[in-house]
Each structure stands twice: as structure tokens, then as C-alpha cells.
Design a protein around this motif. Structure first.
Motif, PDB file in Angstrom:
ATOM      1  N   TYR A  93      29.860  18.343 106.243  1.00 43.82           N
ATOM      2  CA  TYR A  93      29.940  17.682 104.947  1.00 43.82           C
ATOM      3  C   TYR A  93      29.849  18.716 103.843  1.00 43.82           C
ATOM      4  O   TYR A  93      29.114  19.689 103.963  1.00 43.82           O
ATOM      5  N   GLY A  94      30.561  18.495 102.759  1.00 42.59           N
ATOM      6  CA  GLY A  94      30.470  19.360 101.599  1.00 42.59           C
ATOM      7  C   GLY A  94      30.871  18.593 100.353  1.00 42.59           C
ATOM      8  O   GLY A  94      31.718  17.716 100.398  1.00 42.59           O
ATOM      9  N   THR A  95      30.257  18.927  99.228  1.00 41.57           N
ATOM     10  CA  THR A  95      30.559  18.268  97.953  1.00 41.57           C
ATOM     11  C   THR A  95      31.301  19.249  97.054  1.00 41.57           C
ATOM     12  O   THR A  95      30.758  20.306  96.726  1.00 41.57           O
ATOM     13  N   PRO A  96      32.533  18.915  96.665  1.00 43.24           N
ATOM     14  CA  PRO A  96      33.337  19.835  95.846  1.00 43.24           C
ATOM     15  C   PRO A  96      32.730  20.067  94.466  1.00 43.24           C
ATOM     16  O   PRO A  96      32.473  19.134  93.719  1.00 43.24           O
ATOM     17  N   ARG A  97      32.516  21.325  94.136  1.00 39.07           N
ATOM     18  CA  ARG A  97      31.956  21.726  92.848  1.00 39.07           C
ATOM     19  C   ARG A  97      32.857  21.274  91.690  1.00 39.07           C
ATOM     20  O   ARG A  97      32.389  20.743  90.684  1.00 39.07           O
ATOM     21  N   SER A  98      34.159  21.450  91.829  1.00 41.41           N
ATOM     22  CA  SER A  98      35.086  21.121  90.741  1.00 41.41           C
ATOM     23  C   SER A  98      35.063  19.632  90.419  1.00 41.41           C
ATOM     24  O   SER A  98      35.180  19.238  89.251  1.00 41.41           O
ATOM     25  N   GLN A  99      34.890  18.805  91.416  1.00 35.36           N
ATOM     26  CA  GLN A  99      34.862  17.368  91.199  1.00 35.36           C
ATOM     27  C   GLN A  99      33.672  16.976  90.313  1.00 35.36           C
ATOM     28  O   GLN A  99      33.806  16.197  89.373  1.00 35.36           O
ATOM     29  N   ILE A 100      32.504  17.550  90.590  1.00 34.66           N
ATOM     30  CA  ILE A 100      31.316  17.273  89.786  1.00 34.66           C
ATOM     31  C   ILE A 100      31.515  17.766  88.363  1.00 34.66           C
ATOM     32  O   ILE A 100      31.300  17.031  87.391  1.00 34.66           O
ATOM     33  N   ASP A 101      31.928  19.009  88.220  1.00 33.42           N
ATOM     34  CA  ASP A 101      32.076  19.604  86.895  1.00 33.42           C
ATOM     35  C   ASP A 101      33.113  18.871  86.045  1.00 33.42           C
ATOM     36  O   ASP A 101      32.932  18.713  84.838  1.00 33.42           O
ATOM     37  N   ASN A 102      34.195  18.404  86.672  1.00 37.73           N
ATOM     38  CA  ASN A 102      35.210  17.652  85.923  1.00 37.73           C
ATOM     39  C   ASN A 102      34.637  16.357  85.361  1.00 37.73           C
ATOM     40  O   ASN A 102      34.894  16.011  84.196  1.00 37.73           O
ATOM     41  N   TYR A 103      33.871  15.630  86.152  1.00 42.47           N
ATOM     42  CA  TYR A 103      33.272  14.382  85.666  1.00 42.47           C
ATOM     43  C   TYR A 103      32.194  14.647  84.617  1.00 42.47           C
ATOM     44  O   TYR A 103      32.089  13.911  83.637  1.00 42.47           O
ATOM     45  N   LEU A 104      31.408  15.676  84.811  1.00 38.55           N
ATOM     46  CA  LEU A 104      30.389  16.007  83.811  1.00 38.55           C
ATOM     47  C   LEU A 104      31.034  16.357  82.474  1.00 38.55           C
ATOM     48  O   LEU A 104      30.523  15.984  81.416  1.00 38.55           O
ATOM     49  N   ALA A 105      32.171  17.041  82.517  1.00 40.14           N
ATOM     50  CA  ALA A 105      32.884  17.401  81.292  1.00 40.14           C
ATOM     51  C   ALA A 105      33.370  16.154  80.550  1.00 40.14           C
ATOM     52  O   ALA A 105      33.530  16.175  79.331  1.00 40.14           O
ATOM     53  N   GLU A 106      33.587  15.058  81.284  1.00 40.72           N
ATOM     54  CA  GLU A 106      34.018  13.791  80.680  1.00 40.72           C
ATOM     55  C   GLU A 106      32.820  12.888  80.376  1.00 40.72           C
ATOM     56  O   GLU A 106      32.993  11.712  80.101  1.00 40.72           O
ATOM     57  N   ASP A 107      31.618  13.444  80.458  1.00 44.57           N
ATOM     58  CA  ASP A 107      30.372  12.748  80.119  1.00 44.57           C
ATOM     59  C   ASP A 107      30.041  11.587  81.056  1.00 44.57           C
ATOM     60  O   ASP A 107      29.447  10.590  80.649  1.00 44.57           O
ATOM     61  N   TYR A 108      30.405  11.731  82.317  1.00 46.94           N
ATOM     62  CA  TYR A 108      30.028  10.744  83.323  1.00 46.94           C
ATOM     63  C   TYR A 108      28.649  11.059  83.877  1.00 46.94           C
ATOM     64  O   TYR A 108      28.236  12.216  83.914  1.00 46.94           O
ATOM     65  N   LYS A 109      27.956  10.050  84.328  1.00 51.21           N
ATOM     66  CA  LYS A 109      26.744  10.198  85.135  1.00 51.21           C
ATOM     67  C   LYS A 109      27.263  10.292  86.567  1.00 51.21           C
ATOM     68  O   LYS A 109      28.029   9.444  87.017  1.00 51.21           O
ATOM     69  N   VAL A 110      26.874  11.312  87.289  1.00 53.00           N
ATOM     70  CA  VAL A 110      27.392  11.551  88.635  1.00 53.00           C
ATOM     71  C   VAL A 110      26.311  11.240  89.668  1.00 53.00           C
ATOM     72  O   VAL A 110      25.215  11.798  89.613  1.00 53.00           O
ATOM     73  N   LEU A 111      26.620  10.338  90.556  1.00 57.92           N
ATOM     74  CA  LEU A 111      25.728   9.984  91.655  1.00 57.92           C
ATOM     75  C   LEU A 111      26.284  10.616  92.919  1.00 57.92           C
ATOM     76  O   LEU A 111      27.416  10.343  93.307  1.00 57.92           O
ATOM     77  N   LEU A 112      25.513  11.490  93.535  1.00 58.61           N
ATOM     78  CA  LEU A 112      25.948  12.172  94.746  1.00 58.61           C
ATOM     79  C   LEU A 112      25.329  11.501  95.962  1.00 58.61           C
ATOM     80  O   LEU A 112      24.113  11.389  96.045  1.00 58.61           O
ATOM     81  N   GLU A 113      26.148  11.101  96.888  1.00 60.45           N
ATOM     82  CA  GLU A 113      25.666  10.542  98.142  1.00 60.45           C
ATOM     83  C   GLU A 113      25.634  11.668  99.176  1.00 60.45           C
ATOM     84  O   GLU A 113      26.646  11.970  99.797  1.00 60.45           O
TER      85      GLU A 113
END
Length: 185
Positions: free
Chosen positions: A78-98
Motif C-alpha cells: 500500500y502507498g499514498t501518493p504525495r501529489s494527490q494529497i498536495d493537489n487537494y490541499l492546494a484546493e483547500d480540501y480537508k483530506v481524510l487518509l484511510e
């Protein structure tokens, strides 16, 4: 700045894999800019929102530092893509990681203001019953998951918040309540 990354150890949030739709609907009803990110894996069973690749591609991604965290959990990568998190944070989303507890520790090192939440079953016996009732795994796989859960539950104290998953509805409401409190003080 509000905490934007929420880390949830959610292996015991919904063993039947039906909670995501309900969770998204509840979050949408609250008007939240919330996104749930699941990690890439090479697991054979398909889940909406997951990406599947062979082991070589996964290892190439690790070497290229494309994951914020990666781990072997129950024999799967399993791995969580760094770019996916950073892209959503840049759009001011709250990110929930499972993610599992190992991944959560890695994320907390990189995002020290993240909110950490550990979600556990009411008991090991209840977890075993839920896994058996879903009818997807052999007894050997169930035993492996239960033994892993025992070890993981010892890590709960490392997290700021703990939720006991008595029912999907209650656990979802508790999770959303924590997110709201963390976002609004």
C-alpha cells in the motif's frame, strides 16, 4: 491555519466496505470540502478510488519518492501518493487518509499539524465475527487479520483521537464530529 490533513487508521471502520458512500453523503450534507484518499495497492480485490499496479511499478514509485507513506499490510503493498494529497490541499480540501497505523506515523512526521484518529472494533471477538460474516476471506486470512489487529490496537494511544466502531452510523458521526471540532476549534 486549520489542520487540513486528517489521518484515520480505518482498518476497522467498515469491514463490509459499505461505509464510504454513506460517509461521502454525510460529508456532502454538511457542506464539507472533504476528500477521502485510499492508498495505491497491489491487492486483487477492487475498491472504488484505489489504483492497482504490479509490484515492479509500485517499487519504482517508492524509489521515486512518489508516496507519502507505504507499507506491507496483511501481505499487500500500500502507498499514498504525495501529489494527490498536495493537489487537494492546494484546493483547500480537508483530506481524510484511510491508512494503517504505520502509514499514519509516517504522514504525521511529514504533516505534524495533522489530526490523528484511530478507529478500532468494539473487541477482537467482534472483529472476528464481522470478518467471518462478510464471507470474503478464508479462515487463515481471518486469523492473520485478527492477529494483526491485536498488534495494531496496541498503537491506539499514539493517536490524538480514538473511535470505537460500535456501528457504522455512530463511527461516521464521531469521525465527522472530530473533523468539525478540529476545523472550528
Amino acid at each position: 491555519m486549520n489542520n487540513q490533513v486528517v489521518v484515520a487508521v480505518s482498518g476497522y471502520f467498515d469491514p463490509l466496505h459499505v461505509g464510504h458512500v454513506e460517509f461521502f453523503q454525510l460529508a456532502k450534507d454538511l457542506g464539507s470540502k472533504l476528500i477521502v484518499i485510499v492508498n495505491n495497492n497491489q491487492q486483487a480485490e477492487m475498491k472504488k478510488g484505489s489504483f492497482f499496479m504490479d509490484e515492479k511499478e509500485f517499487n519504482d514509485n517508492i524509489a521515486a519518492n512518489e508516496y507519502i507513506e507505504h507499507a506491507v499490510v496483511h501481505g499487500n503493498l500500500y502507498g499514498t501518493p504525495r501529489s494527490q494529497i498536495d493537489n487537494y490541499l492546494a484546493e483547500d480540501y480537508k483530506v481524510l487518509l484511510e491508512i494503517d497505523w504505520q502509514g499514519a506515523v509516517s504522514v504525521l512526521e511529514q504533516y505534524p499539524n495533522a489530526t490523528s484518529i484511530f478507529i478500532s472494533p468494539p473487541s477482537i471477538e467482534e472483529l472476528r465475527t464481522r470478518l467471518e460474516n462478510r464471507g470474503l476471506d478464508s479462515q487463515e486470512v481471518i486469523e492473520k487479520r485478527v492477529e494483526g489487529a491485536k498488534l495494531e490496537m496496541e498503537k491506539a494511544a499514539q493517536f490524538r483521537h480514538q473511535i470505537t466502531n460500535i456501528s457504522l452510523d455512530i463511527a461516521t458521526k464521531n469521525l465527522l464530529n472530530i473533523i468539525f471540532r478540529e476545523n472550528h476549534g
